[in-house]
Design a protein around this motif. Structure first.
Motif, PDB file in Angstrom:
ATOM      1  N   LEU A 434       0.827  -1.213   0.000  1.00 20.34           N
ATOM      2  CA  LEU A 434       0.000   0.000   0.000  1.00 20.34           C
ATOM      3  C   LEU A 434       0.860   1.260   0.000  1.00 20.34           C
ATOM      4  O   LEU A 434       0.534   2.232  -0.682  1.00 20.34           O
ATOM      5  CB  LEU A 434      -0.947   0.000   1.205  1.00 20.34           C
ATOM      6  CG  LEU A 434      -2.131  -0.965   1.083  1.00 20.34           C
ATOM      7  CD1 LEU A 434      -2.862  -1.096   2.405  1.00 20.34           C
ATOM      8  CD2 LEU A 434      -3.095  -0.496  -0.014  1.00 20.34           C
ATOM      9  N   ILE A 452      -5.090   3.819   7.764  1.00 20.30           N
ATOM     10  CA  ILE A 452      -5.294   2.409   7.430  1.00 20.30           C
ATOM     11  C   ILE A 452      -4.704   1.577   8.565  1.00 20.30           C
ATOM     12  O   ILE A 452      -3.577   1.812   8.999  1.00 20.30           O
ATOM     13  CB  ILE A 452      -4.606   2.041   6.102  1.00 20.30           C
ATOM     14  CG1 ILE A 452      -5.216   2.861   4.956  1.00 20.30           C
ATOM     15  CG2 ILE A 452      -4.744   0.545   5.820  1.00 20.30           C
ATOM     16  CD1 ILE A 452      -4.654   2.526   3.580  1.00 20.30           C
ATOM     17  N   ILE A 469      -9.842   2.904   7.191  1.00 18.52           N
ATOM     18  CA  ILE A 469      -9.964   1.669   6.421  1.00 18.52           C
ATOM     19  C   ILE A 469      -9.304   0.586   7.274  1.00 18.52           C
ATOM     20  O   ILE A 469      -8.146   0.713   7.654  1.00 18.52           O
ATOM     21  CB  ILE A 469      -9.250   1.767   5.053  1.00 18.52           C
ATOM     22  CG1 ILE A 469      -9.893   2.856   4.191  1.00 18.52           C
ATOM     23  CG2 ILE A 469      -9.299   0.415   4.324  1.00 18.52           C
ATOM     24  CD1 ILE A 469      -9.246   3.037   2.816  1.00 18.52           C
ATOM     25  N   ILE A 471      -8.245  -3.473   7.836  1.00 19.43           N
ATOM     26  CA  ILE A 471      -7.970  -4.690   7.072  1.00 19.43           C
ATOM     27  C   ILE A 471      -7.670  -5.810   8.065  1.00 19.43           C
ATOM     28  O   ILE A 471      -6.778  -5.685   8.899  1.00 19.43           O
ATOM     29  CB  ILE A 471      -6.773  -4.462   6.130  1.00 19.43           C
ATOM     30  CG1 ILE A 471      -7.074  -3.291   5.181  1.00 19.43           C
ATOM     31  CG2 ILE A 471      -6.447  -5.735   5.347  1.00 19.43           C
ATOM     32  CD1 ILE A 471      -5.912  -2.894   4.284  1.00 19.43           C
ATOM     33  N   ILE A 484     -12.489  -6.244   4.821  1.00 20.20           N
ATOM     34  CA  ILE A 484     -12.211  -4.811   4.796  1.00 20.20           C
ATOM     35  C   ILE A 484     -13.395  -4.026   5.352  1.00 20.20           C
ATOM     36  O   ILE A 484     -14.540  -4.255   4.976  1.00 20.20           O
ATOM     37  CB  ILE A 484     -11.844  -4.381   3.369  1.00 20.20           C
ATOM     38  CG1 ILE A 484     -10.537  -5.108   3.017  1.00 20.20           C
ATOM     39  CG2 ILE A 484     -11.672  -2.859   3.265  1.00 20.20           C
ATOM     40  CD1 ILE A 484     -10.013  -4.920   1.657  1.00 20.20           C
ATOM     41  N   ILE A 486     -14.784   0.015   6.577  1.00 20.60           N
ATOM     42  CA  ILE A 486     -14.517   1.449   6.414  1.00 20.60           C
ATOM     43  C   ILE A 486     -15.320   2.258   7.438  1.00 20.60           C
ATOM     44  O   ILE A 486     -16.341   1.803   7.943  1.00 20.60           O
ATOM     45  CB  ILE A 486     -14.829   1.963   4.981  1.00 20.60           C
ATOM     46  CG1 ILE A 486     -16.294   1.715   4.615  1.00 20.60           C
ATOM     47  CG2 ILE A 486     -13.911   1.303   3.958  1.00 20.60           C
ATOM     48  CD1 ILE A 486     -16.667   2.351   3.267  1.00 20.60           C
ATOM     49  N   VAL A 513      -8.248  -1.332  -1.876  1.00 17.50           N
ATOM     50  CA  VAL A 513      -8.035  -0.074  -1.157  1.00 17.50           C
ATOM     51  C   VAL A 513      -7.951   1.079  -2.157  1.00 17.50           C
ATOM     52  O   VAL A 513      -8.536   2.153  -1.939  1.00 17.50           O
ATOM     53  CB  VAL A 513      -6.772  -0.141  -0.271  1.00 17.50           C
ATOM     54  CG1 VAL A 513      -6.446   1.233   0.312  1.00 17.50           C
ATOM     55  CG2 VAL A 513      -6.969  -1.159   0.852  1.00 17.50           C
TER      56      VAL A 513
END
Ligand code: HEM
Ligand code: SF4
Lengths: 551, 103
Positions: A434, A452, A469, A471, A484, A486, A513
């Motif tokens: 990422l 994140i 976000i 994960i 995932i 949000i 993402v």
């Protein structure tokens, strides 16, 4: 900085010799692993996939340059030349040999560092705001109270054999940098109408398998009563807490099952029975602890020195300054965050060389003091503004000036399947990928504040529930998959994120993402609307559509 | 340590080894046919029936001073070469999948 007294030093040294003896008996076979496990956990030693892992406490995130140099030495001498800063103001070493651990502990003890209560079912490191004592507008330095709680709970029998681990965090600022709402007890300092220090007490927060946001059980507890009140909470917990089931043992489950009103009544009743005076803090005790925190002799400096005006012409410097430099309570000074999130790097890791260099820079520019924050970054808390340009150059050479604090590449990640024996899936390589996808700092700036968080399993060490976000690694038929979410957040408006749909395989996480971020850029009503606010306004649907339309 | 009760339940579906972490340094080790431990997977004793797996595990777990947390792990045999049977074991055997230092 905080000066430890003789009692603390004696205690730490006793622990080292005790552990040396225990390790010796383990290696000779006198102690079995079953007998030894509890003893090593009391000293911060876990067994991971490839080695023992050693977790060292950094109380309220405050380190001296001397201590940081010693951590560098430990990394170099006993480990593989690096350490990992965690989300709870600890540092972890991943490759320590059991046979050498007593020596490492002894070397740490020399500089007042220990690993007590960094694991096991006891009161853990009481964490605080990494900007404590320097943030403008702070009610007062929350570390004084962290220290009072630390002293009271360290090795206290009542706190050493709890149903489960117990975590407290304290903040004294409007903006919560200590994530108090996801702690077993969260304390927010404020002044009452008479200008006296009091606490808003929150209880029952925590992530993991069953996540909860902490709720307020008492808006005002006077500073002098805080030990009484925490003790009352702990007694209710000790009395009712589920020792029979590890998944139900945290206080958050008890608070949920009893309901917050009933829980609060029980605590009040306990508090009443204890008599309000049992642990009441004398003014002199509070002042004694306060006096052990020293503050630098700040100079009288201009708000806008010439050095800063000149440097402002350099766009690279300006980008970094706007991103990583925050206002200080004293005019002419700033708080500088050192990003441990370089593009392509494992989040929160620092090499021994970097630690040594940071210690040198702290001596030169920050009165020898370093802070550790829950976002897995470091900070220099007292930098004169005139020194910012020089400091920036030095940090840049060390790879510590990535201007990504609070941006999409400032990722919080747990060790995951690369290190952790509990993991379902890897976290670090996802974070690394990422950071490469969003490596362009202009893009990251344009996206704005976006957190994140990645965890390799439901234990949630990477705080994925409260990531903007989030994960989460899960396992499907022996393959790594990721759920995932949000819209989560960890600050004063803390809330859990919402799942956007079915888990996706390892290879697709970064694409997903990117899709989410692109959807946000298209959907936000103006550039200032943060990702979390767009999610709040529109809900999960439009993001879900975007992600799953093509999958 | 795997309790005797749990050991009874063990069923393997393919070639397997016993692995653990060496007590003094935590290193990943495999049980050898000579009743010792080796850091090389290629030295591991390979079992292919549940009875053999249980026996190897019982013998390994008894050596609590040598290594801790012994358990049975799947392997793949390809052209006479032993390979870890899943990602977790691959990481334990080959090390991190990431670069240690920032790129
Ligand atoms: C690699 C070794 C680690 C192991 C074995 C481990 C294990 C665990 C477990 C079992 C829990 C859940 C406890 C419970 O809910 O009762 C937990 C929670 C937690 N861990 Fe770790 N952890 C590790 C590393 C880390 C690291 C590196 C961090 C920081 C980056 C971290 C931060 C946390 C935090 C903040 C929680 C609390 C989450 C919550 O509120 O429930 N841990 N850990
Ligand atoms: S979240 Fe799971 S995988 Fe990650 S460090 Fe915690 S226990 Fe290990």
């Amino acid at each position: 900085m905080y000066a430890y007294d003789e009692l603390d030093r004696t205690l730490i040294n006793e622990r080292v010799s005790e552990f040396r003896d225990q390790v010796k008996r383990r290696l000779s076979g006198e102690l079995t692993e079953d007998e030894f496990k509890m003893l090593r956990l009391q000293n911060g030693v876990y067994l991971q996939l490839h080695a023992y892992m050693f977790r060292v406490a950094i109380p309220y995130g405050t380190l001296s340059s001397k201590q940081l140099r010693r951590l560098a030495h430990i990394a170099r001498r006993y480990d593989r030349g690096y350490g990992h800063f965690t989300t709870r103001q600890n540092i972890q070493f991943n490759w320590i040999k059991l046979a050498e651990l007593p020596d490492a502990l002894a070397e740490l003890a020399e500089v007042g560092i220990h690993a007590m209560q960094t694991s096991g079912n006891n009161m853990r490191n009481v964490t605080s705001d990494q900007w404590a004592g320097v943030a403008p507008g702070e009610v007062e330095d929350p570390r004084i109270w962290s220290e009072i709680l630390r002293q009271h709970t360290t090795l206290h029998p009542e706190f050493s054999f709890l149903p489960r681990k117990f975590k407290i965090a304290i903040t004294a600022s409007e903006h919560d940098r200590a994530a108090i709402k996801i702690h077993d007890i969260g304390l927010r300092l404020h002044k009452n109408a008479d200008g006296e220090t009091s606490f808003e007490v929150l209880v029952g927060g925590g992530l993991g398998r069953t996540p909860f946001i902490a709720k307020t059980i008492k808006p005002f507890v006077h500073g002098r009563d805080i030990l009484n009140y925490v003790e009352a909470i702990l007694r209710v917990y000790n009395q009712y807490g589920r020792r029979d089931n590890i998944y139900k043992a945290r206080i958050k489950i008890l608070v949920h099952e009893l309901g917050i009103e009933k829980f609060a009544r029980e605590v009040d009743e306990e508090w009443r029975q204890m008599g309000h005076s049992a642990l009441t803090l004398d003014h002199s005790v509070i002042e004694e602890v306060r006096s052990r925190f020293s503050y630098p002799a700040y100079e009288k400096l201009p708000h806008m020195p010439d050095e800063l005006k000149q440097a402002a012409h350099d766009p690279l410097f300006e980008r970094w300054r706007k991103n990583s430099v925050a206002p200080h309570k004293v005019q002419g000074y700033s708080i500088v965050t050192l990003s441990l999130k370089p593009v392509g790097g494992p989040p929160g890791d620092a090499t021994a060389d970097q630690m040594d260099a940071i210690a040198d820079l702290a001596d030169k520019y920050s009165f020898g003091e370093i802070r550790v924050g829950h976002e897995q970054n470091l900070a220099l808390p007292h930098v004169a503004k005139r020194d910012l340009p020089q400091l920036w150059k030095a940090l840049d050479r060390l790879g510590l000036a990535t201007p990504n604090v609070n941006l999409v590449t400032d990722i919080i990640a747990c060790p995951g399947l690369d290190y952790c024996s509990l993991a379902n899936a890897r976290s670090i390589p996802i974070a690394q990928e990422l950071t490469r996808r969003f490596a362009n700092h202009d893009t990251a700036d344009m996206i704005g504040r976006l957190h994140i968080n990645i965890s390799g399993c439901i234990n949630a060490c990477g705080h994925h529930h409260v990531g903007h976000i989030g994960i989460l690694g899960v396992e499907k038929n022996g393959e790594e998959f990721y759920q995932i979410t949000i819209g989560g957040r960890a600050d004063e408006n803390a809330q859990m994120g919402a799942l956007i749909g079915p888990a996706v395989p390892y290879a697709e996480v970064a694409d997903v993402v990117e899709d989410i971020v692109e959807a946000y850029l298209a959907l936000r009503d103006r550039p200032e609307e943060l990702f979390v606010d767009t999610v709040k306004r529109l809900g999960v649907e439009p993001f879900k559509e975007r992600v799953y339309a093509t999958r | 340590m795997t309790s005797p009760l749990e050991q009874k339940k063990i069923r393997i579906t393919g070639p397997s080894v016993v692995t653990a972490n060496r007590t003094w340094d935590g290193a990943v080790v495999y049980r050898t046919a000579q009743q010792g431990w080796s850091t090389a997977l290629s030295d591991a004793a390979i079992v292919s029936t549940s009875d053999d797996a249980r026996a190897l595990l019982a013998e390994s777990a008894a050596d609590d001073v040598g290594a801790v947390g012994a358990y049975i792990a799947p392997v793949e045999l390809k052209g006479g070469v032993v390979k870890p049977g899943n990602l977790r074991e691959h990481i334990r055997s080959k090390g991190l999948t990431i670069d240690l230092l920032p790129a």
